[in-house]
Design an enzyme around this catalytic site. Structure first.
Site, PDB file in Angstrom:
ATOM      1  N   CYS A 208      -2.765   7.667   5.230  1.00 27.40           N
ATOM      2  CA  CYS A 208      -2.679   7.369   3.793  1.00 27.40           C
ATOM      3  C   CYS A 208      -3.952   7.778   3.067  1.00 27.40           C
ATOM      4  O   CYS A 208      -3.974   7.809   1.838  1.00 27.40           O
ATOM      5  CB  CYS A 208      -2.385   5.886   3.578  1.00 27.40           C
ATOM      6  SG  CYS A 208      -3.522   4.796   4.451  1.00 27.40           S
TER       7      CYS A 208
ATOM      8  N   GLU B  14       0.875  -1.166   0.000  1.00 26.26           N
ATOM      9  CA  GLU B  14       0.000   0.000   0.000  1.00 26.26           C
ATOM     10  C   GLU B  14       0.912   1.215   0.000  1.00 26.26           C
ATOM     11  O   GLU B  14       1.736   1.379   0.894  1.00 26.26           O
ATOM     12  CB  GLU B  14      -0.896   0.000   1.231  1.00 26.26           C
ATOM     13  CG  GLU B  14      -1.822   1.195   1.283  1.00 26.26           C
ATOM     14  CD  GLU B  14      -2.270   1.512   2.698  1.00 26.26           C
ATOM     15  OE1 GLU B  14      -2.232   2.707   3.071  1.00 26.26           O
ATOM     16  OE2 GLU B  14      -2.644   0.573   3.419  1.00 26.26           O
TER      17      GLU B  14
END
Length: 499
Positions: free
Chosen positions: A270, A233
């Site tokens: 994020c 990720e």
């Protein structure tokens, strides 16, 4: 400041993988209930050590006790919920098609399920010392799948990682599991990570962090003699597209939502909304002012560590140095060493489309307002976006119906599509998808949040014409675990009649 720990040597990496492989070979034979007991035991150990863990992490990360308390609770919840999903077993994707000797040609007995990949290397994330690190989501998913885990601690919170690792070791002893089912290593240098990924006994990698770090590991894994999956990720700007009618209807509400989301935990998520896109009119001007007024009131905060603070300053300065990029608002307070500078910048869509640098993530409390002349220009901006973890759309129902092209473009760009909300806040649930098209992740088919993440660390195997006695318990006629299985195209928990 995190304590300095010795990098694992090549010999220690080799020994760790060999031990992990041997532990995996034993662990994969264990009943699903053994995996469940282990995950729940880890959750119990971490919960009981909560106050000490939070105190250690608070000293290392500057995240603060409130944020760390919430994250620790999330980590315990993940371990317990993935344990429950493990024993429920639908993630195994069991398929059974029974034999038919009377068919010409005869039909064989076919039974398929997911089996564990092998040792998984998990890289601790800098911005989540609990939920995405030592006993975080990747570790929980890998153990639930039946894999062994080698964790490389993040140097920014090495002591916290050690503390959590001790809790995992204690849980494994209490569950009488193989000693090396979980192995903890340190490695501030890239070489340690490189050796872990390239080792022939490593079968998969879990990573949460920067694009540069994730892409480097992905490339190393694909250059191996036996390529392996890297579930990374990486960066995401999580654009928020704001349509005029909805903005006019709730200018202040949208401004407040965006301000809170941009600056939450010093922007160190994020899913931080790094780009806002709207069409120039009076409502967008009012939105810019209201959002700017709130950004000005946000005090600078210590960022996770010096490296992240430096990267934020450098990337922020690069964006602001771009042609025709202006500061719409910045904090009214002076920032100290390693502190964030809450910032709203602005630029025309015409300039944005010509400058790829403006499309990149500035990890921290920073967002760029892209101002479009009309709906056509807004469509062009949407098309220019790279793959994202999330895309958000502020729109009335009528606006969504009349902007189907925009809706379809954004759907292609992201793993989670938010309507009239902001992207921060990732629910741990089966229906969550925390992933997205490259470069947000290296494999958009999988999630790193929610029990579906277990599937990343497993692969399908078909058993053809095996006797019932020799089949894995999950595939036996009597269905001893009471699992949901698709038998001859029907989803059922019933036993398979013996032929």
């Amino acid at each position: 400041m995190a304590a300095i720990h010795k990098n694992a040597t090549t010999r220690e990496v080799n020994e760790a993988l060999e031990k992990s492989w041997n532990a995996y070979r034993e662990f994969r034979k264990r009943d699903l209930k053994d995996r469940v007991a282990f995950l729940k035991a880890i959750a119990k150990e971490i919960k009981e050590a909560g106050n000490e863990l939070i105190a250690v992490a608070d000293k290392e990360t500057n995240l603060g006790q409130a944020r760390l308390t919430t994250e620790l609770k999330r980590t315990v919840f993940q371990l317990n919920s993935y344990a429950d999903a493990c024993v429920e077993g639908s993630w195994l994707d069991i398929r059974i098609d029974t034999a038919d000797a009377n068919r010409n040609p005869a039909k064989p007995d076919l039974r398929k399920m997911l089996v564990p990949l092998g040792p998984v290397v998990v890289f601790g994330a800098s911005n989540f010392p609990f939920a995405y690190s030592t006993a975080g989501g990747d570790t929980a998913c890998a153990l639930a799948a039946g894999c062994s885990v080698i964790i490389k601690a993040h140097p920014a919170h090495a002591e916290t990682s050690e503390f959590v690792a001790d809790a995992v070791y204690m849980a494994s002893r209490k569950c009488n599991l193989p000693e090396d089912i979980f192995i903890h290593l340190h490695g501030a240098s890239f070489e340690v990570g490189k050796e872990l990924v390239q080792h022939p006994l490593t079968k998969a990698v879990g990573f949460t962090g920067s694009y540069e770090g994730g892409k480097a590991l992905f490339d190393l894994a694909n250059k191996r003699k036996e390529p392996i999956p890297v579930f990374a990720e990486m960066g995401s700007v999580n654009p928020v597209f704001i349509l005029p009618e909805q903005l006019k209807k709730d200018t202040a509400g949208i401004a407040t939502m965006c301000a809170n989301s941009i600056t939450l935990s010093a922007g160190q998520f994020c899913t931080n909304p790094g780009i806002l896109v709207g069409i120039e009119d009076e409502s967008l001007d009012a939105f810019e002012k209201l959002l700017g007024d709130q950004i000005k009131k946000v005090k600078p905060a210590r960022m996770l560590h010096t490296g992240i603070a430096k990267s934020f300053i450098q990337k922020r300065e690069k964006v602001l140095a771009g042609e025709s990029v202006a500061i719409a608002a910045t904090t009214a307070f002076k920032a100290g060493q390693d502190e964030s500078i809450p910032t709203l910048a602005k630029v025309s869509a015409k300039v944005f489309l010509k400058n790829p640098l403006l499309h990149k993530e500035v990890f921290g409390p920073f967002s760029l307002l892209v101002k479009c002349n009309d709906a056509n220009e807004l469509i062009q901006v949407a098309r220019a976006m790279e793959g994202q973890l999330t895309c958000s759309l502020m729109a009335t129902e009528d606006e969504m119906k009349s902007n189907l092209e925009l809706v379809e473009i954004l759907k292609d760009k992201c793993g989670r599509f938010v309507v009239n909300g902001v992207p921060t806040g990732v629910e741990v649930a089966l229906s969550m998808h925390h992933g997205g098209p490259y470069p947000a992740t290296t494999d958009s088919r999988f999630t790193s949040v929610g029990a579906d993440g277990i599937k990343r660390f497993a692969r399908p195997v078909c058993f053809q014409n095996w006797t019932n006695e020799l089949l894995p318990a999950e595939l036996k006629n009597e269905n001893p675990h009471g699992l949901w299985r698709t038998v001859n195209n029907e989803l059922t928990k019933n036993q398979v009649p013996a032929i």
